[in-house]
Design a protein around this motif. Structure first.
Motif, short mmCIF file in Angstrom:
data_model
loop_
_atom_site.label_atom_id
_atom_site.label_comp_id
_atom_site.label_asym_id
_atom_site.label_seq_id
_atom_site.Cartn_x
_atom_site.Cartn_y
_atom_site.Cartn_z
N GLN A 159 0.86 -1.20 0.00
CA GLN A 159 0.00 0.00 0.00
C GLN A 159 0.88 1.24 0.00
O GLN A 159 1.71 1.43 0.87
CB GLN A 159 -0.90 -0.01 1.24
CG GLN A 159 -1.80 1.22 1.33
CD GLN A 159 -2.79 1.10 2.46
OE1 GLN A 159 -3.79 0.42 2.31
NE2 GLN A 159 -2.50 1.73 3.59
N TRP A 160 0.69 2.10 -0.98
CA TRP A 160 1.54 3.28 -1.13
C TRP A 160 0.89 4.55 -0.61
O TRP A 160 1.57 5.54 -0.32
CB TRP A 160 1.92 3.48 -2.60
CG TRP A 160 0.69 3.62 -3.48
CD1 TRP A 160 0.05 2.62 -4.14
CD2 TRP A 160 -0.04 4.80 -3.75
NE1 TRP A 160 -1.05 3.10 -4.81
CE2 TRP A 160 -1.13 4.46 -4.59
CE3 TRP A 160 0.10 6.14 -3.38
CZ2 TRP A 160 -2.05 5.39 -5.05
CZ3 TRP A 160 -0.82 7.05 -3.85
CH2 TRP A 160 -1.88 6.68 -4.67
N SER A 161 -0.41 4.57 -0.45
CA SER A 161 -1.12 5.80 -0.12
C SER A 161 -1.04 6.20 1.34
O SER A 161 -1.22 7.36 1.68
CB SER A 161 -2.59 5.69 -0.54
OG SER A 161 -3.17 4.56 0.08
N ALA A 162 -0.79 5.24 2.23
CA ALA A 162 -0.67 5.51 3.66
C ALA A 162 -0.07 4.27 4.32
O ALA A 162 -0.21 3.16 3.81
CB ALA A 162 -2.04 5.82 4.27
N ASP A 163 0.58 4.47 5.46
CA ASP A 163 1.15 3.34 6.18
C ASP A 163 0.02 2.44 6.66
O ASP A 163 -0.87 2.89 7.38
CB ASP A 163 1.97 3.84 7.37
CG ASP A 163 2.63 2.69 8.10
OD1 ASP A 163 1.95 2.06 8.94
OD2 ASP A 163 3.81 2.43 7.83
N CYS A 220 -6.50 0.22 2.86
CA CYS A 220 -7.50 0.67 1.90
C CYS A 220 -8.49 -0.46 1.60
O CYS A 220 -8.10 -1.62 1.39
CB CYS A 220 -6.80 1.11 0.62
SG CYS A 220 -7.93 1.68 -0.66
N HIS A 258 -9.69 9.25 3.84
CA HIS A 258 -8.63 10.18 3.46
C HIS A 258 -8.70 10.36 1.96
O HIS A 258 -8.60 9.38 1.22
CB HIS A 258 -7.27 9.63 3.88
CG HIS A 258 -6.13 10.51 3.50
ND1 HIS A 258 -5.96 11.75 4.05
CD2 HIS A 258 -5.13 10.33 2.63
CE1 HIS A 258 -4.87 12.30 3.54
NE2 HIS A 258 -4.37 11.45 2.67
N GLN A 259 -8.94 11.59 1.54
CA GLN A 259 -9.17 11.91 0.14
C GLN A 259 -10.32 11.05 -0.38
O GLN A 259 -11.39 11.07 0.18
CB GLN A 259 -7.89 11.76 -0.65
CG GLN A 259 -6.82 12.74 -0.20
CD GLN A 259 -5.53 12.59 -0.96
OE1 GLN A 259 -5.37 11.75 -1.83
NE2 GLN A 259 -4.57 13.44 -0.64
N LYS A 260 -10.09 10.25 -1.41
CA LYS A 260 -11.19 9.46 -1.96
C LYS A 260 -11.21 8.02 -1.46
O LYS A 260 -12.04 7.23 -1.88
CB LYS A 260 -11.15 9.48 -3.50
CG LYS A 260 -9.94 8.83 -4.10
CD LYS A 260 -10.01 8.88 -5.62
CE LYS A 260 -8.82 8.17 -6.24
NZ LYS A 260 -8.92 8.06 -7.67
N TRP A 261 -10.31 7.67 -0.55
CA TRP A 261 -10.21 6.29 -0.09
C TRP A 261 -10.68 6.14 1.35
O TRP A 261 -10.61 7.07 2.15
CB TRP A 261 -8.76 5.80 -0.19
CG TRP A 261 -8.27 5.70 -1.59
CD1 TRP A 261 -8.68 4.82 -2.55
CD2 TRP A 261 -7.29 6.54 -2.20
NE1 TRP A 261 -8.00 5.05 -3.72
CE2 TRP A 261 -7.14 6.10 -3.54
CE3 TRP A 261 -6.52 7.60 -1.76
CZ2 TRP A 261 -6.25 6.69 -4.42
CZ3 TRP A 261 -5.64 8.20 -2.64
CH2 TRP A 261 -5.51 7.74 -3.95
N TYR A 314 -10.05 3.69 4.74
CA TYR A 314 -9.05 2.81 5.33
C TYR A 314 -9.62 2.11 6.55
O TYR A 314 -10.35 2.72 7.33
CB TYR A 314 -7.80 3.60 5.73
CG TYR A 314 -7.09 4.19 4.55
CD1 TYR A 314 -6.04 3.52 3.93
CD2 TYR A 314 -7.46 5.43 4.05
CE1 TYR A 314 -5.39 4.06 2.84
CE2 TYR A 314 -6.81 5.98 2.96
CZ TYR A 314 -5.78 5.30 2.36
OH TYR A 314 -5.13 5.84 1.28
#
Length: 95
Positions: free
Chosen positions: A23-27, A34, A67-70, A72
């Motif tokens: 996962q690159w968008s958040a830890d 996600c 967070h944004q469009k995702w 988690y």
């Protein structure tokens, strides 16, 4: 808890670095995983995964943050421990 898919989600979320390290968008440990990656890991459609996750969220076993469009998901360890403790007390032999 009556669903194999929901149990699998909780198992995967128990070690997010192992199962979702890509996962690159958040830890995945700090922020959560996600929903899209959870659906992919289970090889199910996103609406199906979303329904399972909504049930787990309603039960208090996971927390969902956006967070944004995702969205988690992260396990709520305290709630899971409380449930396991309660279940153990309900299943114990009473005399």
């Amino acid at each position: 808890m009556a669903s194999e898919q929901r149990l699998k989600i909780l198992q995967l979320l128990a070690d997010p670095h192992l199962y979702f390290g890509q996962q690159w968008s958040a830890d995945p440990v700090e922020f959560g995983v996600c929903m899209t990656l959870i659906a992919e890991a289970l090889n199910i459609a996103q609406p199906t995964a979303s329904r399972h996750l909504a049930i787990l969220n309603e039960a208090g076993f996971i927390r969902v943050s956006k967070h944004q469009k995702w969205a988690y998901c992260k396990r709520d360890e305290a709630e899971i421990r409380d449930y396991v403790r309660w279940l153990g007390s309900q299943l114990s032999v009473r005399e």
